[in-house]
Design an enzyme around this catalytic site. Structure first.
Site, short mmCIF file in Angstrom:
data_model
loop_
_atom_site.label_atom_id
_atom_site.label_comp_id
_atom_site.label_asym_id
_atom_site.label_seq_id
_atom_site.Cartn_x
_atom_site.Cartn_y
_atom_site.Cartn_z
N TYR A 1 22.24 43.93 59.65
CA TYR A 1 22.63 42.38 60.34
C TYR A 1 21.26 42.56 61.38
O TYR A 1 20.45 41.16 61.53
CB TYR A 1 24.07 43.39 61.00
CG TYR A 1 23.80 42.54 62.16
CD1 TYR A 1 24.56 41.15 62.23
CD2 TYR A 1 23.74 43.02 63.99
CE1 TYR A 1 24.87 40.34 63.59
CE2 TYR A 1 24.33 41.84 64.87
CZ TYR A 1 25.00 41.09 64.44
OH TYR A 1 25.39 39.67 66.09
N LYS B 1 18.44 38.98 62.05
CA LYS B 1 18.48 38.50 63.44
C LYS B 1 16.93 38.57 63.26
O LYS B 1 16.45 36.68 63.82
CB LYS B 1 19.41 39.53 63.73
CG LYS B 1 20.61 39.02 64.41
CD LYS B 1 21.44 37.50 64.45
CE LYS B 1 22.53 37.66 64.82
NZ LYS B 1 23.15 36.34 64.21
N GLY C 1 35.87 31.65 65.91
CA GLY C 1 35.86 33.25 66.01
C GLY C 1 35.25 33.77 67.26
O GLY C 1 35.89 32.59 68.17
N GLN C 2 34.39 35.00 67.91
CA GLN C 2 35.05 35.82 69.47
C GLN C 2 34.40 34.23 70.10
O GLN C 2 34.84 34.42 71.61
CB GLN C 2 34.81 36.67 69.20
CG GLN C 2 34.58 37.52 70.60
CD GLN C 2 34.11 39.00 70.75
OE1 GLN C 2 33.45 38.94 70.28
NE2 GLN C 2 34.80 39.37 72.39
N GLY D 1 31.41 27.56 62.62
CA GLY D 1 31.94 28.73 63.78
C GLY D 1 32.66 29.01 64.39
O GLY D 1 32.62 30.24 65.44
P1 NAD Z 1 33.01 36.28 64.61
O1 NAD Z 1 32.54 37.31 63.45
O2 NAD Z 1 33.66 36.18 65.62
O3 NAD Z 1 33.05 34.63 64.31
C1 NAD Z 1 32.39 34.30 63.52
C2 NAD Z 1 32.69 32.90 62.78
O4 NAD Z 1 32.09 32.73 61.90
C3 NAD Z 1 34.04 33.01 61.93
O5 NAD Z 1 34.71 31.76 62.85
C4 NAD Z 1 33.99 32.92 61.15
O6 NAD Z 1 35.10 32.50 59.83
C5 NAD Z 1 32.19 31.87 61.23
N1 NAD Z 1 31.72 32.04 58.91
C6 NAD Z 1 31.99 33.16 58.27
N2 NAD Z 1 31.57 33.42 57.87
C7 NAD Z 1 31.23 31.94 57.66
C8 NAD Z 1 31.01 30.57 56.71
N3 NAD Z 1 30.62 31.46 55.40
N4 NAD Z 1 30.46 29.75 57.35
C9 NAD Z 1 31.00 29.17 58.36
N5 NAD Z 1 31.45 29.54 59.20
C10 NAD Z 1 31.99 31.53 58.47
O7 NAD Z 1 31.21 36.13 65.55
P2 NAD Z 1 31.27 35.74 67.38
O8 NAD Z 1 31.66 37.47 67.94
O9 NAD Z 1 31.80 34.31 67.40
O10 NAD Z 1 29.49 35.62 67.21
C11 NAD Z 1 28.77 34.37 67.00
C12 NAD Z 1 27.42 34.43 67.31
O11 NAD Z 1 26.55 35.20 68.32
C13 NAD Z 1 26.61 35.91 65.90
O12 NAD Z 1 25.45 34.77 65.49
C14 NAD Z 1 26.42 36.87 66.82
O13 NAD Z 1 25.43 37.74 65.41
C15 NAD Z 1 25.98 36.75 67.73
N6 NAD Z 1 26.22 37.57 68.30
C16 NAD Z 1 27.45 37.96 68.48
C17 NAD Z 1 28.14 38.97 69.82
C18 NAD Z 1 29.32 39.80 70.48
O14 NAD Z 1 29.20 40.01 70.33
N7 NAD Z 1 29.76 38.86 69.58
C19 NAD Z 1 27.18 39.36 70.11
C20 NAD Z 1 25.42 39.78 69.61
C21 NAD Z 1 25.47 38.19 69.14
C1 AKB Z 2 27.68 43.85 66.69
O1 AKB Z 2 27.84 44.70 67.42
O2 AKB Z 2 27.60 43.08 65.81
C2 AKB Z 2 27.49 42.71 67.53
C3 AKB Z 2 26.58 42.40 68.03
C4 AKB Z 2 25.89 42.99 69.93
O3 AKB Z 2 25.65 41.45 68.23
N1 AKB Z 2 28.11 43.11 68.99
#
Ligand code: NAD
Ligand code: AKB
Length: 316
Positions: free
Chosen positions: A142, A146, A11-12, A8
């Site tokens: 979600y 988690k 992503g962000q 992944g």
């Molecule tokens: P994102 O949605 O920006 O990126 C997720 C990535 O996963 C993308 O590149 C997407 O292409 C990929 N993906 C989706 N389905 C897939 C699959 N079947 N196989 C492989 N890759 C796949 O998410 P993010 O913000 O980068 O989050 C990454 C992790 O951090 C996640 O577990 C998310 O729950 C966690 N998280 C993020 C935040 C936040 O604010 N960004 C906050 C809390 C937790």
């Molecule tokens: C969301 O809002 O789903 C994420 C997170 C806090 O897990 N940014």
């Protein structure tokens, strides 16, 4: 030198974490797993890549074998608001993908980092100074993925010594890749509107406080936890961490210091508001501070200044 696989990675978080990991461990020692566009510019030229659908175990195992991977950062997920619209997909990626990573990590003796979230808490959780160990009864798919992820990761550690580690990330604010469909996305989108001189429609009500963090701190957290001395870790999956807590009004007023004419109107998104209302106001991250010296460097003021500086360069 570590050999790392980031699943992944586009992503962000993954976009910036991959760059940071490559700068520390060497570009050829970090394999970037991709699944779906958009891909960052120069992605396929910057170092090794592999197509990985986390729902399939074989591509994960093949990549781990091919590159002698010893550490996996599993970032594949469907974020809170999007998963609520497609709960089955949220479950399959969040839980199915994690189970595949755990089994590969167990077989090939890899360390595994899979982020949890403030979404692992629910309406019954204490909202202020939310303790490390407390009630976790989330009301979103979600959040359920988690909590399950935290428990099953601890299980693999206790039963099979798989080196699983995780943090409960707050909403992350960043300026490279856009957020992927979460409840806290507004705290990124507002900056793009301010810098472009457009009106921002805020989907979250005034007075709704959530924990937030600037991306540089989030990257430090992942890497420092994975490098931490395991003998000091009382907890593993997952540590509360935070950097700041604000509501939309506080963020808006901070941005207005740079753009006095910036306008925000409220257009509440019922689903996102419902989710936000179920999450804590502010976590207590004492355990992370004590067990692996966690500390954040950006607060609301310094994050806002840096976001605006970076976005001006990117957008104007
Ligand atoms: P994102 O949605 O920006 O990126 C997720 C990535 O996963 C993308 O590149 C997407 O292409 C990929 N993906 C989706 N389905 C897939 C699959 N079947 N196989 C492989 N890759 C796949 O998410 P993010 O913000 O980068 O989050 C990454 C992790 O951090 C996640 O577990 C998310 O729950 C966690 N998280 C993020 C935040 C936040 O604010 N960004 C906050 C809390 C937790
Ligand atoms: C969301 O809002 O789903 C994420 C997170 C806090 O897990 N940014």
């Amino acid at each position: 030198m570590k050999k790392i696989l980031v699943i992944g990675s586009t992503g962000q978080i993954g976009t910036e974490l991959s760059m940071r990991l490559r700068s520390i461990y060497g570009e050829n020692n970090v394999v970037c797993g991709y699944y779906a566009p958009p891909y960052p510019e120069g992605f396929f030229e910057a170092g090794p890549t592999a197509y990985i659908d986390a729902q399939q175990i074989n591509p994960i195992a093949d990549t781990v074998r091919k590159y002698n991977i010893d550490t996996i950062y599993n970032l594949a997920a469907i974020l809170s608001a999007t998963a609520e619209k497609n709960p089955k997909l949220g479950w399959e990626v969040g839980v199915g993908g994690l189970m595949n990573c755990l089994d590969v990590a167990r077989e090939y003796k890899c360390g595994l980092f899979t982020p949890s979230s403030i979404g692992a808490f629910g309406p019954d959780t204490p909202k202020d100074h939310t303790p490390q160990d407390t009630i976790q009864r989330p009301n979103t798919i979600y959040g359920i993925t988690k909590v399950l992820g935290e428990l099953v990761s601890d299980y693999y550690f206790k039963h099979w010594q798989v080196d699983t580690r995780s943090v409960r990330y707050p909403g992350l604010i960043s300026n490279v890749a856009l957020p992927g469909g979460g409840t806290t996305d507004y705290a990124v989108e507002i900056f793009y509107k301010a810098v472009k001189g457009e009106v921002f429609e805020c989907p979250i009500q005034a007075g709704t406080f959530m924990d937030m963090m600037y991306m540089p701190d989030a990257l430090d957290a992942a890497i420092n936890l994975m490098e931490a001395n395991p003998a000091r870790l009382v907890h593993r999956n997952a540590f509360n961490i935070t950097a700041m807590s604000f509501d939309p009004e506080m963020l808006y007023n901070e941005i207005k210091k740079y753009y006095p004419d910036f306008q925000m109107v409220y257009n509440i998104h019922p689903l996102k508001q419902h989710i936000a209302d179920s999450w804590p106001n502010h976590l207590d991250d004492t355990c992370a501070r004590e067990e692996w010296d966690w500390q954040s460097h950006y607060n609301l003021e310094s994050m806002t200044k840096d976001m605006i500086d970076k976005l001006k360069r990117k957008l104007l």
